[in-house]
Design a protein around this motif. Structure first.
Motif, mmCIF file in Angstrom:
data_model
loop_
_atom_site.group_PDB
_atom_site.id
_atom_site.type_symbol
_atom_site.label_atom_id
_atom_site.label_comp_id
_atom_site.label_asym_id
_atom_site.label_seq_id
_atom_site.Cartn_x
_atom_site.Cartn_y
_atom_site.Cartn_z
ATOM 1 N N VAL A 1 16.772 6.944 -2.623
ATOM 2 C CA VAL A 1 15.514 6.645 -1.923
ATOM 3 C C VAL A 1 14.450 7.670 -2.329
ATOM 4 O O VAL A 1 13.298 7.320 -2.597
ATOM 5 N N HIS A 2 14.852 8.937 -2.394
ATOM 6 C CA HIS A 2 13.903 9.986 -2.770
ATOM 7 C C HIS A 2 13.414 9.799 -4.215
ATOM 8 O O HIS A 2 12.211 9.937 -4.490
ATOM 9 N N ARG A 3 14.324 9.476 -5.131
ATOM 10 C CA ARG A 3 13.937 9.239 -6.526
ATOM 11 C C ARG A 3 13.010 8.026 -6.649
ATOM 12 O O ARG A 3 12.102 8.006 -7.471
ATOM 13 N N ALA A 4 13.244 6.997 -5.815
ATOM 14 C CA ALA A 4 12.390 5.818 -5.838
ATOM 15 C C ALA A 4 10.971 6.185 -5.403
ATOM 16 O O ALA A 4 9.982 5.741 -6.006
ATOM 17 N N LYS A 5 10.874 7.017 -4.363
ATOM 18 C CA LYS A 5 9.543 7.445 -3.914
ATOM 19 C C LYS A 5 8.852 8.288 -4.989
ATOM 20 O O LYS A 5 7.659 8.121 -5.262
ATOM 21 N N GLU A 6 9.605 9.172 -5.654
ATOM 22 C CA GLU A 6 9.023 9.986 -6.733
ATOM 23 C C GLU A 6 8.485 9.100 -7.857
ATOM 24 O O GLU A 6 7.424 9.373 -8.398
ATOM 25 N N CYS A 7 9.246 8.055 -8.179
ATOM 26 C CA CYS A 7 8.830 7.149 -9.248
ATOM 27 C C CYS A 7 7.522 6.451 -8.884
ATOM 28 O O CYS A 7 6.610 6.326 -9.701
ATOM 29 N N LEU A 8 7.438 5.996 -7.635
ATOM 30 C CA LEU A 8 6.248 5.252 -7.221
ATOM 31 C C LEU A 8 5.048 6.171 -6.992
ATOM 32 O O LEU A 8 3.911 5.718 -7.017
ATOM 33 N N GLU A 9 5.286 7.472 -6.764
ATOM 34 C CA GLU A 9 4.183 8.416 -6.622
ATOM 35 C C GLU A 9 3.362 8.474 -7.904
ATOM 36 O O GLU A 9 2.139 8.605 -7.856
ATOM 37 N N SER B 1 0.843 -1.195 0.000
ATOM 38 C CA SER B 1 0.000 0.000 0.000
ATOM 39 C C SER B 1 0.886 1.255 0.000
ATOM 40 O O SER B 1 2.078 1.198 0.280
ATOM 41 N N TRP B 2 0.251 2.379 -0.333
ATOM 42 C CA TRP B 2 0.996 3.643 -0.375
ATOM 43 C C TRP B 2 1.500 4.010 1.017
ATOM 44 O O TRP B 2 2.594 4.555 1.163
ATOM 45 N N GLU B 3 0.751 3.713 2.063
ATOM 46 C CA GLU B 3 1.174 4.005 3.429
ATOM 47 C C GLU B 3 2.435 3.208 3.784
ATOM 48 O O GLU B 3 3.344 3.714 4.437
ATOM 49 N N GLU B 4 2.490 1.940 3.351
ATOM 50 C CA GLU B 4 3.671 1.112 3.606
ATOM 51 C C GLU B 4 4.890 1.673 2.859
ATOM 52 O O GLU B 4 6.001 1.706 3.402
ATOM 53 N N ILE B 5 4.665 2.125 1.641
ATOM 54 C CA ILE B 5 5.759 2.716 0.863
ATOM 55 C C ILE B 5 6.277 3.978 1.550
ATOM 56 O O ILE B 5 7.486 4.180 1.689
ATOM 57 N N LEU B 6 5.357 4.831 2.032
ATOM 58 C CA LEU B 6 5.771 6.056 2.726
ATOM 59 C C LEU B 6 6.523 5.745 4.014
ATOM 60 O O LEU B 6 7.485 6.431 4.367
ATOM 61 N N GLN B 7 6.081 4.709 4.732
ATOM 62 C CA GLN B 7 6.753 4.315 5.971
ATOM 63 C C GLN B 7 8.185 3.843 5.669
ATOM 64 O O GLN B 7 9.124 4.244 6.350
ATOM 65 N N LYS B 8 8.361 3.014 4.652
ATOM 66 C CA LYS B 8 9.696 2.541 4.264
ATOM 67 C C LYS B 8 10.565 3.720 3.806
ATOM 68 O O LYS B 8 11.743 3.809 4.131
ATOM 69 N N TYR B 9 9.934 4.620 3.037
ATOM 70 C CA TYR B 9 10.670 5.792 2.551
ATOM 71 C C TYR B 9 11.178 6.632 3.716
ATOM 72 O O TYR B 9 12.359 6.990 3.763
ATOM 73 N N ASP B 10 10.281 6.952 4.659
ATOM 74 C CA ASP B 10 10.682 7.776 5.807
ATOM 75 C C ASP B 10 11.800 7.116 6.594
ATOM 76 O O ASP B 10 12.769 7.781 7.001
ATOM 77 N N ASN B 11 11.680 5.804 6.804
ATOM 78 C CA ASN B 11 12.679 5.068 7.573
ATOM 79 C C ASN B 11 14.047 5.117 6.870
ATOM 80 O O ASN B 11 15.066 5.458 7.482
#
Length: 145
Positions: free
Chosen positions: A134-142, A107-117
């Motif tokens: 890590v930031h680029r990976a989150k941007e891609c998945l957004e 889920s998106w919440e799980e992705i955000l939690q992993k990203y923040d960590n």
């Protein structure tokens, strides 16, 4: 003080007259005028300018080649070259999921939690490169979610 146009030709601002007008060097007017009128002096000054320009140009070329050699040794420069060749700096979705350690069903919440960590861990240890990945990976998945 000698006028900067002490040359009899009055068409070319010679180096000796200019030097005399800009400095407090005191030398006889006759030597300046004779230097200005001498074709040998003009030839010597022209040769000095040409030789100096050649030396400067060679130094700049050598510095450029050294900068290219130094840039090719670092991983960031190689990655930049690869991104230019690919024509895009967008990270593939599969690579982004591997970096964040999530699956296609996360889920998106799980992705955000992993990203923040991961982002905070790399901020503490000082790894800017990993933090940016890590930031680029989150941007891609957004864009997917």
């Amino acid at each position: 003080m000698l006028s900067p146009w002490a040359c009899k030709s009055k068409t070319v601002h010679c180096f000796a007259c200019w030097l005399h007008s800009k400095t407090s060097l005191e030398f006889p007017l006759k030597s300046v005028v004779s230097l200005c009128e001498s074709p040998k002096a003009a030839k010597i000054l022209a040769n000095l300018v040409v030789i100096g320009s050649g030396i400067l140009a060679r130094a700049l070329v050598q510095a450029y080649h050294q900068a290219l050699a130094n840039a090719s040794k670092s991983g960031v420069a190689q990655e930049t070259v690869q991104n230019i060749r690919r024509g895009s700096k967008i990270m593939p979705e599969l690579e982004a999921r591997h970096i964040l350690g999530v699956t296609e069903h996360s889920s998106w919440e799980e992705i955000l939690q992993k990203y923040d960590n991961l982002f905070e861990q790399n901020a503490k240890n000082g790894s800017f490169y990993l933090q940016s990945k890590v930031h680029r990976a989150k941007e891609c998945l957004e864009s997917v979610y």
